[in-house]
Design a protein around this motif. Structure first.
Motif, PDB file in Angstrom:
ATOM      1  N   THR A 235       0.859  -1.081   0.080  1.00  0.00           N
ATOM      2  CA  THR A 235      -0.238   0.196   0.137  1.00  0.00           C
ATOM      3  C   THR A 235       0.756   1.323   0.141  1.00  0.00           C
ATOM      4  OG1 THR A 235      -1.529  -1.186   1.234  1.00  0.00           O
ATOM      5  CG2 THR A 235      -1.730   1.204   1.113  1.00  0.00           C
ATOM      6  N   ILE A 236       1.699   1.491   0.606  1.00  0.00           N
ATOM      7  CA  ILE A 236       2.785   2.387   0.647  1.00  0.00           C
ATOM      8  C   ILE A 236       3.382   2.740  -0.811  1.00  0.00           C
ATOM      9  CG2 ILE A 236       5.223   3.273   1.505  1.00  0.00           C
ATOM     10  CD1 ILE A 236       4.382   2.052   4.310  1.00  0.00           C
ATOM     11  N   PHE A 238       1.542   1.842  -3.368  1.00  0.00           N
ATOM     12  CA  PHE A 238       0.582   2.289  -4.204  1.00  0.00           C
ATOM     13  C   PHE A 238       0.210   3.714  -3.855  1.00  0.00           C
ATOM     14  CE2 PHE A 238      -1.451  -2.191  -3.782  1.00  0.00           C
ATOM     15  CZ  PHE A 238      -0.550  -2.582  -4.813  1.00  0.00           C
ATOM     16  N   ILE A 239       0.544   4.137  -2.581  1.00  0.00           N
ATOM     17  CA  ILE A 239       0.347   5.520  -2.348  1.00  0.00           C
ATOM     18  C   ILE A 239       1.228   6.516  -3.210  1.00  0.00           C
ATOM     19  CG2 ILE A 239       0.690   7.410  -0.425  1.00  0.00           C
ATOM     20  CD1 ILE A 239       0.062   5.225   1.714  1.00  0.00           C
ATOM     21  N   ASN A 242       0.008   6.152  -7.049  1.00  0.00           N
ATOM     22  CA  ASN A 242      -1.375   6.968  -7.196  1.00  0.00           C
ATOM     23  C   ASN A 242      -1.214   8.488  -7.181  1.00  0.00           C
ATOM     24  OD1 ASN A 242      -3.604   8.370  -5.426  1.00  0.00           O
ATOM     25  ND2 ASN A 242      -4.560   6.756  -6.573  1.00  0.00           N
ATOM     26  N   TYR A 243      -0.014   8.940  -6.469  1.00  0.00           N
ATOM     27  CA  TYR A 243       0.260  10.128  -6.385  1.00  0.00           C
ATOM     28  C   TYR A 243       0.839  10.550  -7.753  1.00  0.00           C
ATOM     29  CZ  TYR A 243       2.999  14.444  -5.191  1.00  0.00           C
ATOM     30  OH  TYR A 243       3.593  15.628  -5.091  1.00  0.00           O
ATOM     31  N   ASN A 263      -7.283   2.131 -13.337  1.00  0.00           N
ATOM     32  CA  ASN A 263      -6.425   1.506 -12.620  1.00  0.00           C
ATOM     33  C   ASN A 263      -4.951   2.123 -12.835  1.00  0.00           C
ATOM     34  OD1 ASN A 263      -4.607  -0.386 -11.246  1.00  0.00           O
ATOM     35  ND2 ASN A 263      -6.131  -2.295 -11.833  1.00  0.00           N
ATOM     36  N   TYR A 264      -4.557   2.934 -11.850  1.00  0.00           N
ATOM     37  CA  TYR A 264      -3.254   3.611 -11.927  1.00  0.00           C
ATOM     38  C   TYR A 264      -2.207   2.458 -11.817  1.00  0.00           C
ATOM     39  CZ  TYR A 264      -3.418   3.059  -6.745  1.00  0.00           C
ATOM     40  OH  TYR A 264      -3.426   2.879  -5.569  1.00  0.00           O
ATOM     41  N   LEU A 265      -2.372   1.380 -11.539  1.00  0.00           N
ATOM     42  CA  LEU A 265      -1.147   0.476 -11.463  1.00  0.00           C
ATOM     43  C   LEU A 265      -0.837  -0.073 -12.909  1.00  0.00           C
ATOM     44  CD1 LEU A 265      -1.752  -2.106  -8.602  1.00  0.00           C
ATOM     45  CD2 LEU A 265      -0.320  -0.161  -8.593  1.00  0.00           C
ATOM     46  N   LEU A 279       6.546  12.882  -0.302  1.00  0.00           N
ATOM     47  CA  LEU A 279       5.382  12.348   0.054  1.00  0.00           C
ATOM     48  C   LEU A 279       5.551  11.288   1.175  1.00  0.00           C
ATOM     49  CD1 LEU A 279       2.309  11.617  -0.966  1.00  0.00           C
ATOM     50  CD2 LEU A 279       3.173  10.019  -2.277  1.00  0.00           C
TER      51      LEU A 279
END
Lengths: 338, 338, 338, 338
Positions: A235-236, A238-239, A242-243, A263-265, A279
């Motif tokens: 998740t970190i 992904f943060i 996503n940013y 889906n930004y991935l 960030l």
């Protein structure tokens, strides 16, 4: 922050070769091939030397797919897995297989092996009576249980039965721990290298392999649980992704309409180290392994390094076990339908 | 009527030594002792020669009791069975037991063995790690499954595990077929002679005994199913007994009041052969074995020689398995409570 | 022998209209039609007056078939039952069904209803959201449990839910007691008269029918248990039939070869009263009802009038529930496959 | 980063009043009392106005305890919960309770309610027959199932049964979603405000409360699942706390020896905003709600906002259901032991 942590502690909980491969696939002695068959991503890794990835020499085939609670996906995965098993098993007429279900049938996320074995079409007793029908090969199956319930090292039970009934090959099914959220319940790994120390969910500590048993051992594994550290570390990352995605697309008027469903991935984005540190601070400067070390150090002393499984696990594990047992039956016996 | 039937066909389905003993207890080489402990009838039979009852030399202890779905009965049977097991096991400090649950956990009336094993307190893995607590002895347990599901002769699995882990004694639990309605789910037999060919509900064909394994084998069995032939033959005998009872007591004014609630089986009545034939014709002239032969001949060709179990079997088998697993745990480990 | 027994006592335990019909089918007000569809015997009985068989006015359809543990038999029964249900339901577009599984999911022979309900494709919640797909009709399903576990009269739960959600028809599934060995697990009865007092295995005492609920109630029942009295009474009749068969065919040299495999029940034989009495004494002179009265009188006071179920019940009930749930789904929704 | 997210989206998944209370306990209209009883932390919250915490007026009692797979902990929690229930129920002789198990018995983490109901000692059917023993109160229990399996709004089933049998109070048991890792499977919340829209794991959407049913509704809930967002947000906070702890104690020679086993969460540490931002960047500047919003925004579009449960859930849920069912039985009936 103290980073001098014994790395092996948390490597202990994963067994998917593919987790190691992707970043390191340019290493010597690693053959790597990926195809998409019927929407399923099939990755073939062949390690030619034991040192390449700190993994054993042999074949590692990984199927990645969408949700098997969907009937059509299930059919596709079954069909692809059948083909993969046929290719890796290459059985002749005189073959005699033993299917072993590792895990605990009373613990849902660890019950994959026992559930698969319950659906295997066994024939060895008929073979012995000379009553084997055409199209069927000689096959036996056992659920050896788990050490906490038997008091016996599982590999000892398997070894003793192998010695007694003398199969020509072994298929071992096990639930695994996942090294990424994405693979949870959506990956099947097949390998001809067997099962190794420290793998899997529970305490199946002795190796089950050609080296210890003297016959080929095909291991089929599905990651059904994941560490809290993995969820957090994924998740970190992904943060940041996503940013980065938002930064690139937010000011682009064309992308606005579809923004929420993207889906930004799946977008390739260049990593900007300065942005990442701004960030996420110092945490943003850690590589994946360092981050997981940190998380292990943070969660373990307070008892929250949980291994977890999705709340829908009862339904998913049932579907996965059907996929695997049907694939084994289809790849060994010549049967058209159940 | 053709009586030249192969008698072994229906002997095949019973294993309670007590069934044979009662009529033949005056035979040489048979020691026979009955006590009532806490409302439970405990019968000790010791066969000193293998020929006496066509049964193997050894001890046969039978507990007969009322419904174990009652909490108090259950406690009493557990306590008595614990004592019986302690006496027959006579364990020393270095003992190492293996508990084996025979039967199929997916077939309720055949699931006694697996259910018992699920509640056994195993310690062998702790012993190996030198972590065995005071009061506990070394113990392991397995559910080998049934041949129809494994393709492997069950005795082969047991034999191979015994060879590998080398226990000093075996306890085997199995569901049996009953030779009388009265004993169904209300009897536990303990013997030090093991499990024999043709016993039990399913196809557990190879002997599991001291002779085949080289260590003492204690078998614990409960009759959970009964043949239709047994139900019919018992009932035909009851018809006559009921008739004889009525004949003797009906004209006795004193008995009239209690007539309906009297258990006529508990009254000793002399058999009047003429009455019996009048009531039941030629069938009334047959002895028990002849009658069962006839019934086998009548029911088998039309497919109605069912083995049946009471409709409450799910609850009863759960209670029986608790009784047996608690008794095993209590008789081996020094534990006060679960 | 005292024959003045309250007859209702043991009528209490059967609910198959067909049991009554065959001997009495010439009565007024009884329409009776039998066809063989795909090896399945389908009997349609229509009672035009409530008095005819002491059964309620309405349709009683009975399917008799061979072992549903066989895949092909199962498919045939499913197909026939689907047709029967379509005909009796005659659903229009606006129909709204409620499927109710009677019985106890923790007691294998009584778990048919709950198992069927678990496989019903319910759609009412989608209908309410306007999300019902083409081909599907509005359907809900409940398992109300049994009074021993809820403390509530089952019919009260059903009635209250019916009042609340207002379905246009009810389908009720239940396990029944059989009046013959032959029908056990090999019969499905469908009726539009609902479920009546004293029917079934357990204590489902209040009527569930058009009269009490105001909507059509289709009941689907399978006899999964049988009284010991029925087993004995059937067998006593078989003893005579076997004897009569042997007497007629034994001296016929042509028949000798096949003798052992012949199903004597399928031969029509004239009853010889003198023979029957010689063979079975006074018992041989009783008609079926008198014999069952006698057996009830004999077995009840000693506690052996067991209700029993075949030892394979776990497997059989699973297959029967699949047959019934698939048939219900297919007859209500327009679906090609699961 | 876009923070304008609809906050209600992720509030949807928690129902523990205590989660809200701690930070806000100085609000008007909130009475708050904490005691430690037998190692169990019991928090009583009384909300006197519906606005205080956006929660309903009423009592919220929370038990926090250690692992109930330990026998002694289980006994302590049972004893404390019994007392709590007695106090909140305050039953008189004429009381008539209905226990309702919400959730899906086929989904392990959602099966708490059905498991509890299976162990409730129901007596209503005996009361109706005038057969209620001394010491027992009138009690009924149902498992209404889940809408996905019945097609019926669960609250509709409950409402209709309440109307029919007219109990004087309701006890509703449900599995909940947790707002912190710490509370997972280690908290029981009891409230007299019933069950509310959007609570729980599944889709139990209509309120079940005094307002809708007209009788007191006691809800008993246990958080058995947790969102990935919660795991990540908790862990990110732990990273900082661990860092702060290390900073303060690492250079203190006295603390070095015990360092590894210290639970840093139990130390009170002042938050240093500059340190936190250096460590965690912009993410470190977010308050808890903002952080969860961000995580929701990051995980949701890629499908990884999983709800998860610990891998040991099968064992834990069994123990929790025993604790709750025994506590309910003990607090309603005057029984000494099971």
């Amino acid at each position: 922050m103290n980073k001098e942590i014994d790395l092996s502690k948390f490597q202990i909980r994963t067994d998917l070769a593919i987790d190691y491969v992707e970043e390191k696939s340019k290493l010597k002695g690693v053959k790597h091939k990926t195809e998409i068959i019927d929407n399923i991503k099939v990755t073939n890794v062949e390690l030619e030397s034991i040192n390449a990835l700190n993994k054993k020499k042999g074949k590692y085939i990984t199927l990645e797919f969408e949700d098997v609670t969907d009937y059509n996906n299930r059919e596709k995965v079954t069909s692809t897995l059948t083909t993969v098993l046929k290719n890796i098993l290459k059985l002749d007429k005189g073959s005699f297989g033993l299917v072993v279900g590792l895990g605990n049938d009373k613990s849902t996320p660890d019950s994959l092996g026992p559930l698969v074995v319950n659906n295997i079409i066994v024939t060895n007793h008929l073979y012995i009576l000379n009553e084997l029908s055409d199209g069927y090969k000689r096959l036996a199956a056992i659920n050896p249980g788990v050490m906490g319930e038997t008091g016996i090292e599982t590999s000892d039970i398997i070894e003793s039965v192998v010695k007694k009934i003398k199969p020509s090959y072994l298929i071992v099914i096990d639930s695994l721990a996942s090294k990424s959220i994405e693979r949870l319940n959506k990956t099947i790994q097949i390998t001809d290298t067997g099962i190794h120390p420290g793998s899997g969910i529970g305490n199946k500590r002795k190796e089950i392999s050609y080296e210890t048993l003297g016959i080929p051992v095909i291991a089929i594994g599905v990651p059904t649980v994941v560490d809290a550290t993995v969820i957090v570390s994924d998740t970190i990352n992904f943060i940041y992704k996503n940013y980065a995605f938002n930064k690139e697309y937010m000011n682009n008027p064309k992308s606005k309409l579809t923004f929420n469903n993207v889906n930004y991935l799946k977008k390739e984005l260049k990593e900007n180290k300065k942005d990442k540190q701004e960030l996420l601070g110092l945490v943003g400067t850690l590589d994946e392994q360092e981050l997981q070390m940190l998380l292990y150090e943070v969660l373990n002393p307070i008892g929250y390094n949980l291994m977890v499984t999705p709340k829908e696990i009862d339904f998913v594990i049932q579907m996965l076990s059907n996929v695997i047992s049907n694939s084994i039956n289809n790849s060994i016996h010549d049967i058209d339908k159940k």
